[in-house]
Write an enzyme that holds these catalytic residues in place. Structure first.
Site, PDB file in Angstrom:
ATOM      1  N   ASP A   1       7.872  15.931  15.164  1.00  0.00           N
ATOM      2  CA  ASP A   1       7.661  15.597  13.836  1.00  0.00           C
ATOM      3  C   ASP A   1       6.079  15.811  13.545  1.00  0.00           C
ATOM      4  OD1 ASP A   1       8.373  15.901  11.102  1.00  0.00           O
ATOM      5  OD2 ASP A   1       8.445  13.514  11.042  1.00  0.00           O
TER       6      ASP A   1
ATOM      7  N   ILE B   1       0.804  -1.323   0.249  1.00  0.00           N
ATOM      8  CA  ILE B   1       0.055   0.001   0.094  1.00  0.00           C
ATOM      9  C   ILE B   1       0.905   1.220   0.045  1.00  0.00           C
ATOM     10  CG2 ILE B   1      -2.151  -1.287   1.031  1.00  0.00           C
ATOM     11  CD1 ILE B   1      -1.210   0.031   3.605  1.00  0.00           C
ATOM     12  N   GLY B   2       2.241   1.087   0.025  1.00  0.00           N
ATOM     13  CA  GLY B   2       2.978   2.348   0.114  1.00  0.00           C
ATOM     14  C   GLY B   2       4.408   1.805   0.004  1.00  0.00           C
ATOM     15  N   GLU B   3       5.258   2.562  -0.581  1.00  0.00           N
ATOM     16  CA  GLU B   3       6.868   2.401  -0.831  1.00  0.00           C
ATOM     17  C   GLU B   3       7.535   3.605  -0.781  1.00  0.00           C
ATOM     18  OE1 GLU B   3       9.481  -0.643  -3.218  1.00  0.00           O
ATOM     19  OE2 GLU B   3       7.886   0.048  -4.146  1.00  0.00           O
ATOM     20  N   GLY B   4       8.669   3.508   0.114  1.00  0.00           N
ATOM     21  CA  GLY B   4       9.638   4.619  -0.121  1.00  0.00           C
ATOM     22  C   GLY B   4      11.020   4.254  -0.060  1.00  0.00           C
ATOM     23  N   GLY B   5      11.937   5.067   0.089  1.00  0.00           N
ATOM     24  CA  GLY B   5      13.535   4.706  -0.204  1.00  0.00           C
ATOM     25  C   GLY B   5      13.959   3.849   0.892  1.00  0.00           C
TER      26      GLY B   5
ATOM     27  N   LYS C   1       4.955  -2.600   8.353  1.00  0.00           N
ATOM     28  CA  LYS C   1       6.103  -1.779   7.711  1.00  0.00           C
ATOM     29  C   LYS C   1       7.201  -2.468   7.779  1.00  0.00           C
ATOM     30  CE  LYS C   1       6.203   2.616   8.813  1.00  0.00           C
ATOM     31  NZ  LYS C   1       6.641   3.989   9.467  1.00  0.00           N
TER      32      LYS C   1
ATOM     33  N   VAL D   1       5.362  -0.337   3.095  1.00  0.00           N
ATOM     34  CA  VAL D   1       3.924  -0.872   3.907  1.00  0.00           C
ATOM     35  C   VAL D   1       3.117  -1.229   3.080  1.00  0.00           C
ATOM     36  CG1 VAL D   1       2.418   0.146   5.262  1.00  0.00           C
ATOM     37  CG2 VAL D   1       4.313   1.370   5.091  1.00  0.00           C
TER      38      VAL D   1
ATOM     39  N   GLY E   1      11.763   1.771   2.779  1.00  0.00           N
ATOM     40  CA  GLY E   1      11.320   0.327   2.911  1.00  0.00           C
ATOM     41  C   GLY E   1       9.847   0.392   2.298  1.00  0.00           C
TER      42      GLY E   1
END
Length: 294
Positions: free
Chosen positions: A137, A19-23, A42, A27, A25
């Protein structure tokens, strides 16, 4: 490692889809097959295993919820490591949208629409502060609005305590950040955070909640700039543009609450989340303003 639908991890969590991806890792939507519960998984890429700062951030995100024990904090259910070295966190699955999506979709929120959302965030944040944890944050992306929970619509959860600061309830080993290190998302930083001051405490979170309320009501952040350094200078040195210059019909009493939350003088800011909540309650009941220093 990329997990595939149907794959099992830790013998009980089945991957449904990414359902989501970044640099750093990804999710995934998953399911605890033993109790038929949806979860969010995650996964941190194994390449970061040797990065002590990243690992501390990942682990403190998992630990914060357990230390705080408040229902407005994202619930972390489990933590572990895959065979290839990837670390993972199992979290409750949230069905809804971040506050950033709500603001973007509406353009801006009316004060009586934004107030219950902010109040719930402050309740969860107050529990974090009582547990000796400063988020540091806070931003609309980290405030998630559930469609409904236990019959209550627009139920709020605070997420991502990855750069939180653990205070009196923590050992020295938990104090990840250094005096002088600038941590947090730039637009929502307090002046003391932006200057790298050691004075950054729970009142920095309160300032960030002032910025978030400002953006929710006006549709824009109070300070913007072309570069990071220019933005830091503005936050530290410039006066906050009054929100009524953007929303001319804004109730001055409500504007006073935003102004007090964002006071550059720490002693003039709300000193606790309960003070902030009380000001919002008073405004909702009788339109009461708060005293703002000149």
């Amino acid at each position: 490692m990329s997990l595939e639908p149907g794959q099992m991890i830790d013998g009980k969590y089945r991957i449904v889809k990414m359902i989501g991806e970044g640099g750093m890792g990804a999710v995934y939507l998953g399911e605890n097959v033993r109790i038929n519960r949806k979860v969010a998984i995650k996964v941190l890429h194994a390449s970061y295993t040797g990065n002590e700062e990243v690992m501390q951030r990942f682990e403190r995100e998992a630990q914060a919820a357990g230390r705080i024990g408040n229902d407005h904090i994202l619930e972390v259910l489990d933590i572990g490591q895959l065979a290839d070295g990837d670390h993972f966190i199992i979290m409750e699955f949230l069905d809804g949208e971040p506050l950033s999506g709500r603001i973007k979709g509406r353009g801006r929120l009316m004060p009586r629409e934004a107030t219950p959302i902010i109040r719930q965030v402050l309740e969860g944040l107050g529990a974090a502060h009582a547990a000796g944890i400063i988020h540091r944050d806070l931003k609309p992306d980290n405030i998630f609005i559930l469609r409904e929970k236990a019959g209550v619509p627009d139920y709020v959860k605070i997420i991502d305590f990855g750069i939180s600061k653990f205070n009196q309830l923590s050992g020295d080993g938990m104090k990840m950040t250094r005096t002088g290190a600038v941590m947090g998302t730039p637009y929502y930083m307090s002046p003391e955070q932006a200057s790298g001051s050691a004075e950054a405490d729970q009142r920095s979170d309160i300032y960030s909640m002032g910025v978030i309320l400002y953006e929710a009501i006006t549709g824009r952040v109070p300070f913007d700039a072309g570069t990071f350094n220019q933005l830091m200078f503005k936050i530290v040195l410039s006066e906050v543009p009054p929100p009524e210059t953007i929303v001319p019909d804004l109730d001055p009493a409500f504007s006073s609450i935003i102004s007090k939350a964002m006071s550059r003088d720490l002693t003039q800011r709300f000193q606790s989340t309960s003070d902030y909540i009380q000001a919002l309650y008073s405004w909702m009941r009788s339109g009461t303003a708060v005293r703002v220093p000149p």
